[in-house]
Design a protein around this motif. Structure first.
Motif, PDB file in Angstrom:
ATOM      1  N   THR A 161     -13.240  -0.665  19.291  1.00  0.00           N
ATOM      2  CA  THR A 161     -12.873  -1.177  20.954  1.00  0.00           C
ATOM      3  C   THR A 161     -12.312  -2.421  21.037  1.00  0.00           C
ATOM      4  OG1 THR A 161     -14.952   0.401  21.501  1.00  0.00           O
ATOM      5  CG2 THR A 161     -14.377  -1.207  23.028  1.00  0.00           C
ATOM      6  N   ARG A 184     -15.218   6.499  24.276  1.00  0.00           N
ATOM      7  CA  ARG A 184     -16.155   5.438  23.927  1.00  0.00           C
ATOM      8  C   ARG A 184     -17.674   6.027  24.282  1.00  0.00           C
ATOM      9  NH1 ARG A 184     -12.172   0.599  26.026  1.00  0.00           N
ATOM     10  NH2 ARG A 184     -10.601   0.940  24.438  1.00  0.00           N
ATOM     11  N   TRP A 229     -22.745   1.673  14.318  1.00  0.00           N
ATOM     12  CA  TRP A 229     -22.282   0.870  15.693  1.00  0.00           C
ATOM     13  C   TRP A 229     -21.102   0.098  15.469  1.00  0.00           C
ATOM     14  CZ3 TRP A 229     -22.340  -4.357  16.844  1.00  0.00           C
ATOM     15  CH2 TRP A 229     -22.059  -4.599  18.259  1.00  0.00           C
ATOM     16  N   HIS A 230     -21.067  -0.811  14.087  1.00  0.00           N
ATOM     17  CA  HIS A 230     -19.889  -1.690  13.901  1.00  0.00           C
ATOM     18  C   HIS A 230     -18.637  -1.121  14.180  1.00  0.00           C
ATOM     19  CE1 HIS A 230     -22.756  -4.800  13.323  1.00  0.00           C
ATOM     20  NE2 HIS A 230     -22.776  -4.917  12.093  1.00  0.00           N
ATOM     21  N   VAL A 278     -20.206 -10.018  22.504  1.00  0.00           N
ATOM     22  CA  VAL A 278     -19.618  -8.704  22.298  1.00  0.00           C
ATOM     23  C   VAL A 278     -19.812  -8.253  20.776  1.00  0.00           C
ATOM     24  CG1 VAL A 278     -17.940  -8.740  23.879  1.00  0.00           C
ATOM     25  CG2 VAL A 278     -17.205  -9.573  21.554  1.00  0.00           C
ATOM     26  N   TYR A 279     -20.087  -9.224  19.702  1.00  0.00           N
ATOM     27  CA  TYR A 279     -20.350  -8.936  18.427  1.00  0.00           C
ATOM     28  C   TYR A 279     -21.911  -9.025  18.268  1.00  0.00           C
ATOM     29  CZ  TYR A 279     -15.808 -11.269  18.338  1.00  0.00           C
ATOM     30  OH  TYR A 279     -14.233 -11.508  18.474  1.00  0.00           O
ATOM     31  N   THR A 331     -17.663   1.314  15.929  1.00  0.00           N
ATOM     32  CA  THR A 331     -17.531   1.590  17.333  1.00  0.00           C
ATOM     33  C   THR A 331     -17.019   0.290  18.017  1.00  0.00           C
ATOM     34  OG1 THR A 331     -19.234   3.374  17.208  1.00  0.00           O
ATOM     35  CG2 THR A 331     -18.570   2.494  19.709  1.00  0.00           C
ATOM     36  N   ALA A 332     -17.690  -0.788  17.707  1.00  0.00           N
ATOM     37  CA  ALA A 332     -17.451  -2.011  18.419  1.00  0.00           C
ATOM     38  C   ALA A 332     -16.104  -2.724  17.898  1.00  0.00           C
ATOM     39  CB  ALA A 332     -18.623  -2.911  18.017  1.00  0.00           C
ATOM     40  N   LEU A 341     -21.644  -2.319  23.875  1.00  0.00           N
ATOM     41  CA  LEU A 341     -21.342  -3.849  23.770  1.00  0.00           C
ATOM     42  C   LEU A 341     -22.833  -4.343  24.879  1.00  0.00           C
ATOM     43  CD1 LEU A 341     -18.030  -4.400  23.519  1.00  0.00           C
ATOM     44  CD2 LEU A 341     -19.595  -4.337  21.767  1.00  0.00           C
TER      45      LEU A 341
END
Length: 255
Positions: A147, A111, A140-141, A166-167, A143-144, A2
């Motif tokens: 989290t 993470r 990646w989306h 963060v997005y 993982t984010a 992030l």
């Protein structure tokens, strides 16, 4: 993974450092724990071999995201076969055997593992996209989104606002051409899971037991930008969903 928030009104503090903001931070975190987690050293070795700046080849790169039992496995294989493409998954095969090890570690270490997987996968994408269309099962989306949903323990309304940093996609991670988010009705998804009869992952047990967590994950997916997720209703037949997806790929990607 992030990105660091730009100066301005502070967002939820835990999210600022919930994931390493770049590949260099991923390496630092893995080095910190490699002394007592040998697998961290092995992941770090693979990450060190990846070029810092990955460039996509001439073929399109399409990512499929979504919760378990939304049809990702079947659909990605069908799209790969239809387009004569290359299918990749996150975490990549070279580190997936260590997934259970890191899932039992504290959140920052866990993470770092998944973040490292994205950067290692980027190296595979860069090479594969010079040869054929690349189809990816999560990137990646995922993982984010997981989290963010884990760090925010309350309702969807308590997520960071829509335009929060963060997005955003990390600046040093290879971008796909298209991200498709598969969704199904929650009851139908549970029925599919029951038919599969597979042992539940920790992630899936949490999704099933905690509807608020599931809602936070899905809403986090929808708020991702640069690239955003194109939502696809995966409730119809496999043939219908495949047709819809191929139309979207044709519309957004040069084939």
């Amino acid at each position: 993974m992030l990105r660091r928030c730009a100066p301005g009104p502070p967002g939820p503090q835990p999210l600022r450092h919930a994931l390493p903001p770049a590949a260099s931070a991923v390496r630092d975190r893995l080095r910190e724990c490699a002394a007592w987690i040998p697998e961290a050293g092995a992941v770090l070795d693979l990450l060190e071999k990846c070029p810092e700046h990955q460039k996509k080849g001439g073929f399109p790169v399409v990512v499929f995201e979504g919760l378990d039992a939304t049809g990702k496995t079947t659909l990605t294989q069908s799209v790969k076969d239809t387009l004569n493409g290359i299918l990749l998954r996150s975490p990549p095969t070279c580190i997936s055997q260590w997934r259970t090890t890191f899932d039992d570690e504290p959140a920052p270490i866990k993470r770092a593992f998944y973040a490292a997987g994205n950067y290692i996968l980027a190296s595979e994408i860069a090479e594969a996209s010079t040869q054929a269309p690349v189809i990816i099962d999560r990137y990646w989306h995922s993982t984010a989104a997981y989290t963010i949903a884990t760090e925010i323990n309350d309702k969807v309304q308590d997520l960071p606002p829509v335009h929060d940093e963060v997005y955003q996609w990390p600046e040093d991670l290879l971008k796909p051409d298209l991200v498709l988010l598969l969704t199904v009705d929650p009851e139908e998804r549970v029925r599919r899971l029951q038919r599969r009869g597979l042992e539940k992952t920790k992630e899936e047990a949490e999704l099933e037991a905690n509807s608020l967590f599931r809602q936070r994950v899905e809403e986090s997916y929808r708020r991702m930008v640069n690239p955003a997720c194109q939502e696809v209703d995966a409730s119809p037949s496999k043939e219908e969903v495949l047709k819809t997806v191929l139309q979207l790929i044709k519309k957004h990607c040069a084939l």
